[in-house]
Design a protein around this motif. Structure first.
Motif, short mmCIF file in Angstrom:
data_model
loop_
_atom_site.label_atom_id
_atom_site.label_comp_id
_atom_site.label_asym_id
_atom_site.label_seq_id
_atom_site.Cartn_x
_atom_site.Cartn_y
_atom_site.Cartn_z
N PRO A 198 0.85 -1.20 0.00
CA PRO A 198 0.00 0.00 0.00
C PRO A 198 0.88 1.25 0.00
CG PRO A 198 0.03 -1.03 2.18
CD PRO A 198 0.71 -1.98 1.24
N PRO A 199 0.39 2.35 -0.57
CA PRO A 199 1.22 3.57 -0.67
C PRO A 199 1.52 4.18 0.68
CG PRO A 199 -1.05 4.02 -1.30
CD PRO A 199 -0.95 2.54 -1.14
N LEU A 200 2.69 4.80 0.77
CA LEU A 200 3.03 5.56 1.96
C LEU A 200 2.37 6.94 1.89
CD1 LEU A 200 6.87 4.80 2.30
CD2 LEU A 200 5.06 4.08 3.87
N PRO A 201 2.01 7.51 3.04
CA PRO A 201 1.37 8.83 3.04
C PRO A 201 2.39 9.96 2.93
CG PRO A 201 1.52 8.02 5.28
CD PRO A 201 2.06 6.92 4.40
N PHE A 202 3.02 10.07 1.74
CA PHE A 202 4.00 11.13 1.56
C PHE A 202 3.34 12.50 1.66
CE2 PHE A 202 6.21 7.73 -0.91
CZ PHE A 202 7.39 7.72 -0.18
N PRO A 203 4.04 13.48 2.23
CA PRO A 203 3.49 14.84 2.26
C PRO A 203 3.44 15.41 0.84
CG PRO A 203 5.77 14.83 3.02
CD PRO A 203 5.35 13.39 2.89
N ASN A 204 2.53 16.35 0.63
CA ASN A 204 2.43 17.01 -0.67
C ASN A 204 3.54 18.05 -0.77
OD1 ASN A 204 0.11 15.60 -1.49
ND2 ASN A 204 -1.19 16.97 -0.30
N ILE A 205 4.63 17.65 -1.45
CA ILE A 205 5.82 18.50 -1.51
C ILE A 205 5.85 19.31 -2.79
CG2 ILE A 205 8.33 18.52 -1.45
CD1 ILE A 205 8.14 15.76 -0.04
N LEU A 206 5.63 18.65 -3.91
CA LEU A 206 5.73 19.29 -5.22
C LEU A 206 4.33 19.61 -5.76
CD1 LEU A 206 8.46 17.04 -6.89
CD2 LEU A 206 8.78 19.26 -5.79
N TYR A 207 4.27 20.64 -6.59
CA TYR A 207 3.03 20.96 -7.28
C TYR A 207 2.81 19.88 -8.35
CZ TYR A 207 -0.67 24.02 -9.00
OH TYR A 207 -1.89 24.55 -9.34
N PRO A 208 1.57 19.44 -8.57
CA PRO A 208 1.32 18.38 -9.55
C PRO A 208 1.92 18.71 -10.92
CG PRO A 208 -0.65 18.82 -8.28
CD PRO A 208 0.33 19.88 -7.90
N ASN A 209 2.64 17.75 -11.49
CA ASN A 209 3.30 17.97 -12.78
C ASN A 209 3.63 16.61 -13.39
OD1 ASN A 209 6.51 17.37 -12.53
ND2 ASN A 209 5.67 18.06 -10.56
N ASN A 210 3.91 16.63 -14.69
CA ASN A 210 4.30 15.40 -15.39
C ASN A 210 5.64 15.57 -16.09
OD1 ASN A 210 3.56 17.12 -17.42
ND2 ASN A 210 2.11 15.75 -18.41
N ILE A 211 6.48 16.41 -15.56
CA ILE A 211 7.78 16.69 -16.19
C ILE A 211 8.68 15.46 -16.06
CG2 ILE A 211 9.85 18.12 -16.10
CD1 ILE A 211 8.00 20.33 -14.90
N ASN A 212 9.21 15.02 -17.19
CA ASN A 212 10.06 13.83 -17.21
C ASN A 212 11.15 14.02 -18.27
OD1 ASN A 212 11.24 11.29 -17.44
ND2 ASN A 212 9.30 10.19 -17.22
N ALA A 213 12.37 14.22 -17.81
CA ALA A 213 13.51 14.43 -18.72
C ALA A 213 14.23 13.14 -19.05
CB ALA A 213 14.49 15.43 -18.09
#
Length: 319
Positions: free
Chosen positions: A99-114
């Motif tokens: 099950p997923p860990l409850p990570f804090p919301n750190i980054l603004y939602p994005n789909n950037i992938n280099a």
């Protein structure tokens, strides 16, 4: 030492914390490059369709892409890519078993992938330079055994070993580059008003100027050169007659020589192209990281109302 564990850190966007993580990644990347440099280029592993063995499995990509896919599939099941600082190279990965860990919301939602750019640069440009010495040594050995011409160069058959290290290097470089998002978010939150006009009226040049610190970059490259010079040496137990330019020279060196065990001798035969490592950062990792930072900032206001943007712009600059 700043923790990379998002579940226990108080401020995941602290710039000192981010900086220390990036410094640790320098060490990790250099040591991994040293490991890859012992094998020849092996260009066949980067050529799509070169292995009938994986084509028979229904995979039409390269050995490297297949390796990435298989490793990242396992890592995805272990929920590696649910962490905000991890970005996979492969698509359509399996769901986590845990099950997923409850990570804090750190980054603004994005789909950037280099990662597509990282994979292409690494395999097409950097690997041939990184493995040049091993490739030349292989050619000498093959000529001694009567093998000449095209068969002299590039391929030592260590496809699994080379690809295993390639995957590690690619993942480390990816993490380093995508940490630019954390840098951008930290700087944006410290002074939103400085960024908002250049986001609303998109201005990449102005945004890059806000995030660029030439002195920090200069010190980074100097530190990287010192590390690469030191780590790339063959260390022995012989005592070196130290000079002022020695990487291990310090005010306490003389006392160590007289009272402690012999210091390691730094051989002149390096296991790594030091200039190539510095160039990797200067010409590729740093510029690509800044591209990611600017791309992230340009998406930072997506979905926000005018009132929400005005509230951000009115926030006082953090000191």
């Amino acid at each position: 030492m700043q923790s990379q564990n998002f579940m226990i850190v108080d401020d995941p966007l602290c710039l000192d914390r981010i900086r220390n993580i990036l410094i640790r990644l320098e060490d990790t990347i250099i040591f991994s490059l040293i490991e890859r440099a012992q094998f020849a280029h092996n260009p066949r592993i980067y050529q799509r369709g070169a292995f009938q063995e994986i084509r028979s499995l229904g995979f039409e990509g390269s050995w490297m892409e297949w390796f990435l896919r298989e490793i990242e599939s396992f890592h995805a099941k272990a929920r590696r890519y649910s962490s905000p600082d991890e970005t996979p190279f492969s698509r359509d990965l399996p769901e986590p078993v845990l099950p997923p860990l409850p990570f804090p919301n750190i980054l603004y939602p994005n789909n950037i992938n280099a990662n597509p750019s990282i994979l292409s640069f690494y395999t097409r440009y950097f690997v041939p330079r990184l493995t040049r010495r091993a490739t030349l040594a292989l050619a000498r050995k093959k000529r001694a055994n009567g093998i000449m011409g095209d068969e002299e160069f590039e391929d030592d058959g260590n496809y699994g070993s080379a690809a295993t290290i390639d995957v590690e290097i690619l993942q480390y470089i990816s993490k380093r580059v995508h940490y630019g998002k954390f840098v951008s978010e930290s700087k944006f939150q410290a002074d939103p008003a400085a960024f908002i006009p250049h986001i609303l009226n998109p201005n990449r040049t102005a945004l890059e100027a806000l995030i660029t610190k030439p002195e920090v970059e200069r010190k980074l490259l100097q530190r990287l050169h010192r590390k690469a010079c030191t780590y790339a040496q063959d260390l022995t137990t012989e005592v070196e007659i130290l000079t002022s330019s020695s990487p291990i020279d310090s005010p306490s060196t003389s006392s160590l020589l007289s009272t402690g065990p012999p210091l390691p001798h730094l051989s002149k035969d390096r296991k790594l192209d030091v200039d190539g490592v510095v160039e990797l950062y200067e010409e590729y990792i740093i510029p690509l990281t800044k591209e990611v930072e600017v791309d992230y900032l340009l998406r930072r206001l997506d979905g926000l109302s005018k009132d929400e943007i005005d509230t951000l712009a009115a926030r006082k600059k953090a000191h």
